[in-house]
Every structure is written in structure tokens, then in C-alpha cells.
Design a protein around this motif. Structure first.
Motif, PDB file in Angstrom:
ATOM      1  N   LYS A   5       0.795  -1.169  -0.033  1.00 30.77           N
ATOM      2  CA  LYS A   5      -0.096  -0.075   0.092  1.00 30.77           C
ATOM      3  C   LYS A   5       0.794   1.201  -0.097  1.00 30.77           C
ATOM      4  O   LYS A   5       0.426   2.264  -0.762  1.00 30.77           O
ATOM      5  CB  LYS A   5      -0.914   0.103   1.086  1.00 30.77           C
ATOM      6  N   ALA A   6       2.033   1.313   0.737  1.00 29.13           N
ATOM      7  CA  ALA A   6       2.958   2.290   0.576  1.00 29.13           C
ATOM      8  C   ALA A   6       3.509   2.521  -0.686  1.00 29.13           C
ATOM      9  O   ALA A   6       3.828   3.768  -1.158  1.00 29.13           O
ATOM     10  CB  ALA A   6       3.976   2.304   1.625  1.00 29.13           C
ATOM     11  N   PHE A   7       3.593   1.442  -1.515  1.00 30.41           N
ATOM     12  CA  PHE A   7       4.074   1.611  -2.827  1.00 30.41           C
ATOM     13  C   PHE A   7       3.171   2.323  -3.719  1.00 30.41           C
ATOM     14  O   PHE A   7       3.487   2.720  -4.757  1.00 30.41           O
ATOM     15  CB  PHE A   7       4.553   0.217  -3.234  1.00 30.41           C
ATOM     16  N   GLY A   8       1.893   2.095  -3.327  1.00 32.00           N
ATOM     17  CA  GLY A   8       0.784   2.716  -4.237  1.00 32.00           C
ATOM     18  C   GLY A   8       0.146   1.661  -5.025  1.00 32.00           C
ATOM     19  O   GLY A   8      -0.482   1.930  -5.897  1.00 32.00           O
ATOM     20  N   THR A   9       0.562   0.426  -4.981  1.00 31.64           N
ATOM     21  CA  THR A   9       0.259  -0.570  -5.739  1.00 31.64           C
ATOM     22  C   THR A   9      -1.095  -1.476  -5.162  1.00 31.64           C
ATOM     23  O   THR A   9      -1.946  -2.216  -5.664  1.00 31.64           O
ATOM     24  CB  THR A   9       1.152  -1.716  -6.162  1.00 31.64           C
ATOM     25  N   GLY A  10      -0.914  -1.722  -3.983  1.00 31.77           N
ATOM     26  CA  GLY A  10      -1.664  -2.869  -3.190  1.00 31.77           C
ATOM     27  C   GLY A  10      -1.257  -4.162  -3.831  1.00 31.77           C
ATOM     28  O   GLY A  10      -0.351  -4.275  -4.612  1.00 31.77           O
ATOM     29  N   MET A  15       2.669  -8.492  -7.803  1.00 36.29           N
ATOM     30  CA  MET A  15       3.192  -8.175  -6.522  1.00 36.29           C
ATOM     31  C   MET A  15       2.433  -8.906  -5.257  1.00 36.29           C
ATOM     32  O   MET A  15       1.253  -8.437  -5.429  1.00 36.29           O
ATOM     33  CB  MET A  15       3.308  -6.619  -6.323  1.00 36.29           C
ATOM     34  N   ARG A  16       2.936  -9.841  -4.801  1.00 37.23           N
ATOM     35  CA  ARG A  16       2.257 -10.564  -3.629  1.00 37.23           C
ATOM     36  C   ARG A  16       2.892 -10.245  -2.156  1.00 37.23           C
ATOM     37  O   ARG A  16       4.196 -10.017  -2.368  1.00 37.23           O
ATOM     38  CB  ARG A  16       2.319 -12.018  -4.003  1.00 37.23           C
ATOM     39  N   TRP A  17       2.123 -10.334  -1.279  1.00 36.54           N
ATOM     40  CA  TRP A  17       2.651  -9.886  -0.128  1.00 36.54           C
ATOM     41  C   TRP A  17       3.741 -11.155   0.348  1.00 36.54           C
ATOM     42  O   TRP A  17       4.498 -10.465   1.153  1.00 36.54           O
ATOM     43  CB  TRP A  17       1.346  -9.974   1.003  1.00 36.54           C
ATOM     44  N   THR A  18       3.872 -12.203  -0.199  1.00 39.35           N
ATOM     45  CA  THR A  18       4.887 -13.169   0.224  1.00 39.35           C
ATOM     46  C   THR A  18       6.110 -12.717  -0.549  1.00 39.35           C
ATOM     47  O   THR A  18       7.048 -13.547  -0.062  1.00 39.35           O
ATOM     48  CB  THR A  18       4.466 -14.683  -0.455  1.00 39.35           C
ATOM     49  N   PRO A  30      12.463  -3.977  13.471  1.00 44.96           N
ATOM     50  CA  PRO A  30      12.022  -4.770  12.334  1.00 44.96           C
ATOM     51  C   PRO A  30      12.534  -4.136  10.942  1.00 44.96           C
ATOM     52  O   PRO A  30      12.818  -2.778  10.866  1.00 44.96           O
ATOM     53  CB  PRO A  30      10.567  -4.725  12.088  1.00 44.96           C
ATOM     54  N   ARG A  31      13.091  -5.048   9.967  1.00 44.10           N
ATOM     55  CA  ARG A  31      13.398  -4.541   8.770  1.00 44.10           C
ATOM     56  C   ARG A  31      12.766  -5.189   7.449  1.00 44.10           C
ATOM     57  O   ARG A  31      12.652  -6.535   7.564  1.00 44.10           O
ATOM     58  CB  ARG A  31      15.095  -4.617   8.515  1.00 44.10           C
ATOM     59  N   ILE A  32      12.529  -4.621   6.421  1.00 44.15           N
ATOM     60  CA  ILE A  32      11.828  -5.382   5.313  1.00 44.15           C
ATOM     61  C   ILE A  32      12.948  -5.760   4.275  1.00 44.15           C
ATOM     62  O   ILE A  32      13.576  -5.230   3.888  1.00 44.15           O
ATOM     63  CB  ILE A  32      10.743  -4.291   4.508  1.00 44.15           C
ATOM     64  N   VAL A  33      12.962  -7.053   3.778  1.00 43.62           N
ATOM     65  CA  VAL A  33      13.505  -7.635   2.638  1.00 43.62           C
ATOM     66  C   VAL A  33      12.771  -7.705   1.723  1.00 43.62           C
ATOM     67  O   VAL A  33      11.632  -8.596   1.975  1.00 43.62           O
ATOM     68  CB  VAL A  33      14.145  -8.829   3.157  1.00 43.62           C
ATOM     69  N   LEU A  34      12.813  -7.547   0.553  1.00 40.28           N
ATOM     70  CA  LEU A  34      12.076  -7.695  -0.620  1.00 40.28           C
ATOM     71  C   LEU A  34      12.597  -8.472  -1.743  1.00 40.28           C
ATOM     72  O   LEU A  34      13.758  -8.693  -1.823  1.00 40.28           O
ATOM     73  CB  LEU A  34      11.836  -5.994  -1.588  1.00 40.28           C
ATOM     74  N   ASP A  35      11.589  -9.145  -2.355  1.00 45.22           N
ATOM     75  CA  ASP A  35      11.909 -10.123  -3.370  1.00 45.22           C
ATOM     76  C   ASP A  35      11.080 -10.037  -4.643  1.00 45.22           C
ATOM     77  O   ASP A  35      10.148  -9.418  -4.607  1.00 45.22           O
ATOM     78  CB  ASP A  35      11.781 -11.407  -2.684  1.00 45.22           C
ATOM     79  N   GLY A  36      11.590 -10.942  -5.746  1.00 46.04           N
ATOM     80  CA  GLY A  36      10.621 -10.928  -6.678  1.00 46.04           C
ATOM     81  C   GLY A  36      10.178  -9.642  -7.451  1.00 46.04           C
ATOM     82  O   GLY A  36      11.125  -8.568  -7.594  1.00 46.04           O
ATOM     83  N   ALA A  37       8.962  -9.690  -7.863  1.00 48.54           N
ATOM     84  CA  ALA A  37       8.288  -8.453  -8.647  1.00 48.54           C
ATOM     85  C   ALA A  37       8.517  -7.271  -7.749  1.00 48.54           C
ATOM     86  O   ALA A  37       8.436  -6.160  -8.175  1.00 48.54           O
ATOM     87  CB  ALA A  37       6.861  -8.682  -8.914  1.00 48.54           C
ATOM     88  N   VAL A  38       8.432  -7.289  -6.390  1.00 50.12           N
ATOM     89  CA  VAL A  38       8.143  -6.495  -5.476  1.00 50.12           C
ATOM     90  C   VAL A  38       9.442  -5.691  -5.290  1.00 50.12           C
ATOM     91  O   VAL A  38       9.808  -4.498  -5.453  1.00 50.12           O
ATOM     92  CB  VAL A  38       7.745  -6.776  -4.028  1.00 50.12           C
ATOM     93  N   ALA A  40      11.718  -5.718  -7.821  1.00 48.04           N
ATOM     94  CA  ALA A  40      12.127  -5.254  -9.035  1.00 48.04           C
ATOM     95  C   ALA A  40      11.158  -3.887  -9.220  1.00 48.04           C
ATOM     96  O   ALA A  40      11.738  -2.999  -9.774  1.00 48.04           O
ATOM     97  CB  ALA A  40      11.522  -6.430 -10.043  1.00 48.04           C
ATOM     98  N   PHE A  41       9.911  -3.878  -8.731  1.00 47.21           N
ATOM     99  CA  PHE A  41       9.275  -2.541  -8.807  1.00 47.21           C
ATOM    100  C   PHE A  41       9.955  -1.478  -8.120  1.00 47.21           C
ATOM    101  O   PHE A  41      10.186  -0.353  -8.557  1.00 47.21           O
ATOM    102  CB  PHE A  41       7.947  -2.858  -8.097  1.00 47.21           C
ATOM    103  N   ALA A  42      10.739  -1.768  -6.720  1.00 47.49           N
ATOM    104  CA  ALA A  42      11.275  -0.757  -5.894  1.00 47.49           C
ATOM    105  C   ALA A  42      12.426  -0.417  -6.624  1.00 47.49           C
ATOM    106  O   ALA A  42      12.823   0.962  -6.723  1.00 47.49           O
ATOM    107  CB  ALA A  42      11.469  -1.668  -4.667  1.00 47.49           C
ATOM    108  N   GLU A  43      13.231  -1.157  -7.175  1.00 47.37           N
ATOM    109  CA  GLU A  43      14.439  -0.714  -8.010  1.00 47.37           C
ATOM    110  C   GLU A  43      14.124  -0.226  -9.224  1.00 47.37           C
ATOM    111  O   GLU A  43      14.992   1.184  -9.391  1.00 47.37           O
ATOM    112  CB  GLU A  43      15.069  -2.192  -8.623  1.00 47.37           C
ATOM    113  N   ARG A  44      13.124  -0.116  -9.785  1.00 48.30           N
ATOM    114  CA  ARG A  44      12.720   0.298 -11.173  1.00 48.30           C
ATOM    115  C   ARG A  44      12.251   1.724 -10.945  1.00 48.30           C
ATOM    116  O   ARG A  44      12.308   2.575 -11.333  1.00 48.30           O
ATOM    117  CB  ARG A  44      11.631  -0.325 -11.775  1.00 48.30           C
ATOM    118  N   HIS A  45      11.564   2.073  -9.696  1.00 43.43           N
ATOM    119  CA  HIS A  45      10.864   3.286  -9.364  1.00 43.43           C
ATOM    120  C   HIS A  45      11.859   4.080  -8.578  1.00 43.43           C
ATOM    121  O   HIS A  45      11.347   5.261  -8.192  1.00 43.43           O
ATOM    122  CB  HIS A  45       9.240   3.023  -8.674  1.00 43.43           C
TER     123      HIS A  45
END
Length: 78
Positions: A5-10, A15-18, A30-38, A40-45
Motif C-alpha cells: 500500500k505504501a508503494f501505491g500498488t496494493g 506483486m504478492r505479500w509473500t 524490524p527491517r523489510i526484505v523485498l523479493d521478486g516482482a516487489v 524489481a518494482f522498488a528498483e525500477r521506481h
């Protein structure tokens, strides 16, 4: 879900919550680790920073995520 939701995508089929993992630093923060399409989206944007706050009771869990994005030429505002 809070991160997406913070990404504006939901949550979407791409992009899956998993693909968002919460891990604890040694301090317990707590720290967030991103994987997969999420990831890639973060890097691209141009994601520069992502922070999350977590709290819970016996009946309720709450997460709030905040993001900081790099402004990139040719990219739409996120």
C-alpha cells in the motif's frame, strides 16, 4: 500489505505479500526484505528507503510502512 500500500500498488497478481519479508535486526528493530516482482518494482521506481512500524495485542496486529523515493527523469511520480 502495508508495504504494498505504501508503494501505491496494493496486492496484485504481479506483486504478492509473500515477496515482502519482515526480519529483525540485532537490536530487534524490524527491517523489510523485498523479493521478486516487489523488489524489481522498488528498483525500477527508485526506492531509497523503506521503514516499517509494527505493533500488536492479543487480538490485533498493525503495520505501518513509509517510503522515500528517488525522483528519476522519465518516471512517473509514485
Amino acid at each position: 500489505e502495508a508495504v504494498l500500500k505504501a508503494f501505491g500498488t496494493g496486492i496484485s497478481q504481479r506483486m504478492r505479500w509473500t515477496e515482502v519479508e519482515v526480519v529483525n535486526e540485532r537490536s530487534g528493530r524490524p527491517r523489510i526484505v523485498l523479493d521478486g516482482a516487489v523488489a524489481a518494482f522498488a528498483e525500477r521506481h527508485g526506492l531509497r528507503d523503506l521503514d516499517v512500524s509494527l505493533t500488536h495485542t492479543n487480538d490485533l496486529a498493525v503495520a505501518q510502512a513509509t517510503t522515500l523515493w528517488e525522483r528519476r527523469a522519465g518516471c512517473a511520480s509514485t
